[in-house]
Scaffold this active site. Sequence first.
Site, PDB file in Angstrom:
ATOM      1  N   ASP A  31      35.982  -1.539  17.217  1.00 48.47           N
ATOM      2  CA  ASP A  31      36.530  -0.619  18.219  1.00 48.47           C
ATOM      3  C   ASP A  31      37.961  -1.003  18.599  1.00 48.47           C
ATOM      4  OD1 ASP A  31      36.500   1.546  19.925  1.00 48.47           O
ATOM      5  OD2 ASP A  31      35.428   0.512  21.532  1.00 48.47           O
ATOM      6  N   ASN A  58      30.943  10.549  17.239  1.00 47.89           N
ATOM      7  CA  ASN A  58      32.378  10.634  16.953  1.00 47.89           C
ATOM      8  C   ASN A  58      32.829  12.030  16.487  1.00 47.89           C
ATOM      9  OD1 ASN A  58      32.587   7.177  15.801  1.00 47.89           O
ATOM     10  ND2 ASN A  58      33.179   8.018  17.780  1.00 47.89           N
TER      11      ASN A  58
END
Length: 241
Positions: A19, A67
């Site tokens: 991330d 996502n």
Amino acid sequence: MAEDAAGIARRMHVAIIMDGNGRWAQSRGRPRLFGHSAGAARVREIVEACPDLGVRYLTIFAFSTENWKRTQPEVAGLMALFRRYIRNEAQRLLKRGVRVRFIGDRNRLDRKLVAMMDGLEELTAGNSTVDLTIALNYGGRDEVARATQRLAREVAAGRLDPEAVSAETLAGFLDTHVLPDPDLVIRTSGEARISNFLLWQSAYAEYDFVDTLWPDFTPELFARCLARFETRERRFGAVAG
Ligand code: IPE
Ligand code: IPE
Ligand code: MG
């Protein structure tokens, strides 16, 4: 193979939530996709560090079932990056002894990408130095739901007795059925959440949340995470000692 203080060879399974690519790019005044490209370059270094660090299994979170909520250009850019990664890395992965597998729901992915994923799995199927699993359109809840569908089909067909269903039975229907559970889950970028990653498999994993943004995550920082892991006492519900 790496050894710990007691001389015991490690064969760890490490899972990583990669991330912070967007913030890394933004802090440089660049578009988010620039961060994703930089992140992809890091993947190579981390994969190649695994044999020396005693990491036999590496599972990386590349794209979650959530996502898709991002903008169309970002999603399309990520999909193009996955195709580029497979095209550019295939021979190198093959030579380094890396066996690649993909987990996640392939149904929503572009057919051409899925064909490339299948091709890379086949190409590297004979390798056994590192087992690299790439989670693409992966969500832990989605995986359990898909596993339950398959399990239910077996019950409906009379091939599975509902009374015989155990945790092991369900695990056998998960995308990860050939992998051991992760020992350590690392998340970069300072967020302390798991964002639907390996929910079932991480029941007893150790977690390490590091502040570094993924494009800055080096093999040295990876080694530090593993050193910290060695200091943890895993009890699995039993009493220490
Ligand atoms: C992780 O980086 C990569 C993917 C989720 C595909 P992000 O894109 O989430 O980066 P941040 O969290 O916005 O910085
Ligand atoms: C998790 O990161 C998914 C991947 C790293 C692929 P996100 O950036 O999507 O997670 P949230 O939205 O911050 O929880
Ligand atoms: Mg993020």
